[in-house]
Write a protein that holds these residues in place. Structure first.
Motif, PDB file in Angstrom:
ATOM      1  N   LEU A  81      30.808  67.834  48.424  1.00 59.24           N
ATOM      2  CA  LEU A  81      30.408  68.395  48.873  1.00 59.24           C
ATOM      3  C   LEU A  81      31.529  69.186  49.800  1.00 59.24           C
ATOM      4  O   LEU A  81      31.788  71.093  49.948  1.00 59.24           O
ATOM      5  N   THR A  84      33.932  71.790  47.181  1.00 47.92           N
ATOM      6  CA  THR A  84      33.275  72.671  46.133  1.00 47.92           C
ATOM      7  C   THR A  84      32.510  74.359  48.074  1.00 47.92           C
ATOM      8  O   THR A  84      32.227  75.065  47.412  1.00 47.92           O
ATOM      9  N   GLY A  85      32.378  73.331  48.590  1.00 49.40           N
ATOM     10  CA  GLY A  85      32.749  74.133  49.733  1.00 49.40           C
ATOM     11  C   GLY A  85      33.823  75.384  50.272  1.00 49.40           C
ATOM     12  O   GLY A  85      33.109  76.122  49.655  1.00 49.40           O
ATOM     13  N   LEU A  98      29.749  75.980  41.703  1.00 52.87           N
ATOM     14  CA  LEU A  98      30.439  74.484  42.696  1.00 52.87           C
ATOM     15  C   LEU A  98      28.691  75.244  43.392  1.00 52.87           C
ATOM     16  O   LEU A  98      28.840  74.259  44.294  1.00 52.87           O
ATOM     17  N   LEU A  99      27.890  76.064  43.056  1.00 56.98           N
ATOM     18  CA  LEU A  99      26.856  75.947  44.226  1.00 56.98           C
ATOM     19  C   LEU A  99      25.742  74.758  43.923  1.00 56.98           C
ATOM     20  O   LEU A  99      25.390  74.049  44.230  1.00 56.98           O
ATOM     21  N   HIS A 102      26.862  71.763  44.791  1.00 57.99           N
ATOM     22  CA  HIS A 102      27.093  71.263  46.104  1.00 57.99           C
ATOM     23  C   HIS A 102      25.536  70.940  46.354  1.00 57.99           C
ATOM     24  O   HIS A 102      25.713  69.995  47.299  1.00 57.99           O
ATOM     25  N   ARG A 103      24.908  71.618  46.131  1.00 60.63           N
ATOM     26  CA  ARG A 103      23.280  70.929  45.971  1.00 60.63           C
ATOM     27  C   ARG A 103      22.934  69.643  45.360  1.00 60.63           C
ATOM     28  O   ARG A 103      21.731  69.147  46.817  1.00 60.63           O
ATOM     29  N   LEU A 106      24.510  67.770  48.472  1.00 61.41           N
ATOM     30  CA  LEU A 106      23.888  67.221  48.842  1.00 61.41           C
ATOM     31  C   LEU A 106      22.000  66.622  49.080  1.00 61.41           C
ATOM     32  O   LEU A 106      21.797  65.974  50.322  1.00 61.41           O
TER      33      LEU A 106
END
Length: 125
Positions: A81, A84-85, A98-99, A102-103, A106
């Motif tokens: 997290l 990637t953020g 990346l998103l 991240h998801r 998450l």
């Protein structure tokens, strides 16, 4: 109940981090600097408080292998997290992969954290 109450503040900060993250996502790029920094600092605070509470619980406890495995998943999710953020905020790399990572992290973080806290509180596997 005492064990789970130790994680109320980190859990609330995690939910606040999620809220700021969804807000950031809804606003789109370029990210609002104040909101982005608030998101990062609240996330860092949640991690610090959670690590301190977990350390205090694990200190001298009889730890099951499944708790160690769930803790490892939590650590990997947190690293993913933050990484990637940070990479998404630069804007130099492809945003979609990346998103996606991240998801996934998450969603996986609470799926690993909740059973870990349950087991640390004395729940049966």
């Amino acid at each position: 109940m005492e064990t789970t109450s130790r994680f109320i503040l980190p859990g609330a900060l995690l939910l606040l981090t999620y809220a700021f993250g969804f807000w950031l996502s809804a606003l789109g790029k370029p990210y609002n600097g104040l909101l982005f920094n608030l998101h990062k600092l609240v996330a860092l605070g949640a991690v610090v408080f959670a690590v301190v509470q977990a350390y205090n619980l694990l200190k001298g406890a009889n730890i099951q292998f499944v708790v160690i495995a769930l803790a490892a998943v939590c650590v990997l999710c947190i690293i993913a997290l933050f990484a990637t953020g940070a990479l998404m905020s630069t804007g130099n790399l492809p945003h979609a992969p990346l998103l996606t990572v991240h998801r996934i992290a998450l969603a996986a973080l609470p799926l690993a954290t909740i059973p870990m806290v349950y087991l640390l509180a004395g729940g049966k596997p």
